[in-house]
Motif scaffolding. Structure first.
Motif, PDB file in Angstrom:
ATOM      1  N   GLN A  63      33.148  -4.890 -25.521  1.00 38.54           N
ATOM      2  CA  GLN A  63      31.758  -4.496 -25.377  1.00 38.54           C
ATOM      3  C   GLN A  63      31.229  -4.878 -23.991  1.00 38.54           C
ATOM      4  O   GLN A  63      31.725  -5.830 -23.374  1.00 38.54           O
ATOM      5  N   VAL A  64      30.229  -4.133 -23.534  1.00 44.74           N
ATOM      6  CA  VAL A  64      29.559  -4.474 -22.281  1.00 44.74           C
ATOM      7  C   VAL A  64      28.517  -5.561 -22.570  1.00 44.74           C
ATOM      8  O   VAL A  64      27.644  -5.351 -23.419  1.00 44.74           O
ATOM      9  N   VAL A 103      31.694   1.382 -16.282  1.00 42.12           N
ATOM     10  CA  VAL A 103      31.959   0.068 -16.854  1.00 42.12           C
ATOM     11  C   VAL A 103      32.097   0.174 -18.374  1.00 42.12           C
ATOM     12  O   VAL A 103      33.000  -0.425 -18.979  1.00 42.12           O
ATOM     13  N   GLU A 104      31.216   0.952 -19.005  1.00 45.80           N
ATOM     14  CA  GLU A 104      31.249   1.106 -20.457  1.00 45.80           C
ATOM     15  C   GLU A 104      32.559   1.724 -20.930  1.00 45.80           C
ATOM     16  O   GLU A 104      33.164   1.278 -21.913  1.00 45.80           O
ATOM     17  N   ARG A 105      33.017   2.769 -20.234  1.00 41.60           N
ATOM     18  CA  ARG A 105      34.249   3.441 -20.653  1.00 41.60           C
ATOM     19  C   ARG A 105      35.472   2.535 -20.479  1.00 41.60           C
ATOM     20  O   ARG A 105      36.362   2.494 -21.332  1.00 41.60           O
ATOM     21  N   TYR A 116      23.117  -4.934 -18.009  1.00 42.28           N
ATOM     22  CA  TYR A 116      22.069  -3.926 -17.918  1.00 42.28           C
ATOM     23  C   TYR A 116      20.844  -4.427 -17.156  1.00 42.28           C
ATOM     24  O   TYR A 116      19.958  -3.634 -16.829  1.00 42.28           O
ATOM     25  N   VAL A 117      20.798  -5.718 -16.878  1.00 41.42           N
ATOM     26  CA  VAL A 117      19.636  -6.274 -16.173  1.00 41.42           C
ATOM     27  C   VAL A 117      20.020  -7.044 -14.920  1.00 41.42           C
ATOM     28  O   VAL A 117      19.160  -7.344 -14.083  1.00 41.42           O
TER      29      VAL A 117
END
Length: 329
Positions: free
Chosen positions: A102-103, A92-94, A108-109
């Motif tokens: 940005q993510v 997802v980040e890439r 993340y949660v």
């Protein structure tokens, strides 16, 4: 134990118990005619299926036969529900970094998850049928778990006890259809056709120490046309484990026995381990070269997805499929 389904006995196949080395099998229809029926009464069926599996390992059993992968349907030819996560955030980040985005911190949660197609799964040797190469045909090599009946509102600790089977899935994606669908703000439909399941699903104990922390700690090995494509470790960089994913899916609804919960495309921070989908590979190429270099899949291409244990033995058998043009009409 390892369980599969033969392409016989109707739309839901015939349940078989498979030997650990994937060479032999025996029909289990005296216990349950189909895997779904076994899952519906798992507490009663599982001990009997396990006893049959132990007998098969101990020596010849009545009715056993040599296993032919071509004769196998998906272990669950159709299921009540398939929800698919995106638990590997390096992917997802890439993807977002490649388009300058940005993510969100919430990723993340709070797991990403969508409702996937469950009305029919390809068998492990069935062709993938697509109308046009212009759709951007992609594979997604993922781990999937299957639950028994899961009550609404379970905690992750409670959800872990409802994970009964583990397998692999090729979650087919049509990448060029995705942007327009997501732009509507209502999720995937045409861009996510049928997926394929591995030849067998296995109980977590079959994985030994590779199953820990509600994750599978083995490489996801993918080949395209016989060439190595990637082998990222499924136990590394998985932001949410399967207990968390099951609990997320059950937050506002119970899950019926036979629900599949997918991990999303397996990806690692270490790009040297390759990819589990073309979108990932093309994203890495964009970050390194300014543009993607690898095309999506073409008719005639063959994808092979497999996991080997620490001794090099296939755990779930291989998904091996040819991409074919769907017949008109």
């Amino acid at each position: 134990m390892k369980l599969g389904s033969l392409k016989e006995g109707g739309r839901d196949g015939t349940l078989v118990v498979v030997s650990r080395d994937l060479s032999r099998a025996v029909r289990a229809d005296g216990i349950a005619p189909t895997l779904q029926r076994a899952l519906d009464d798992w507490q009663q069926a599982a001990p009997r299926l396990n006893a049959l599996a132990e007998a098969l390992e101990a020596g010849p059993v009545a009715g056993e036969f040599a296993l032919d992968m071509q004769a196998l349907a998906a272990p669950l030819p159709r299921a009540y529900e398939f929800v698919d996560g995106s638990a590997y955030l390096p992917h997802v980040e890439r993807v977002r970094r490649a388009r300058g985005a940005q993510v969100p911190e919430s990723f993340y949660v709070d797991p990403l998850m969508y409702q996937a197609v469950s009305a029919g799964f390809y068998g492990p040797r069935d062709p993938v049928l697509v109308a046009s190469e212009d759709y951007g045909i992609d594979l997604e090599a993922e781990v999937v778990v299957v639950t028994d009946d899961v009550p609404m509102g379970v905690t992750p600790a409670q959800a872990a006890g409802h994970i009964q089977l583990v397998g692999l899935v090729n979650d087919v994606s049509l990448r060029n259809l995705i942007p327009d669908e997501l732009a509507k703000g209502f999720g995937f439909l045409q861009s996510k056709p049928r997926s394929a399941l591995s030849p067998v699903l296995v109980t977590p104990d079959e994985l030994g120490d590779a199953w820990r922390g509600n994750k599978v700690h083995l490489p996801m090995l993918t080949h395209i046309n016989g060439q190595w494509f990637g082998a990222p470790d499924a136990g590394v960089d998985m932001q949410f484990d399967f207990a968390q994913l099951v609990a997320h899916a059950a937050k506002t609804r119970p899950l019926a026995a036979g629900t599949l919960v997918g991990s999303g495309t397996v990806a690692n921070q270490d790009t040297a381990k390759g990819a589990s989908c073309f979108a990932e590979k093309r994203t890495v190429e964009t970050l390194e070269h300014g543009k993607p270099l690898t095309p999506f899949m073409r008719f005639g291409d063959v994808v092979r997805i497999e996991m080997l244990d620490h001794d090099g033995r296939s755990v779930f058998g291989a998904i091996e499929q040819r991409i074919q043009q769907a017949p008109a009409g």
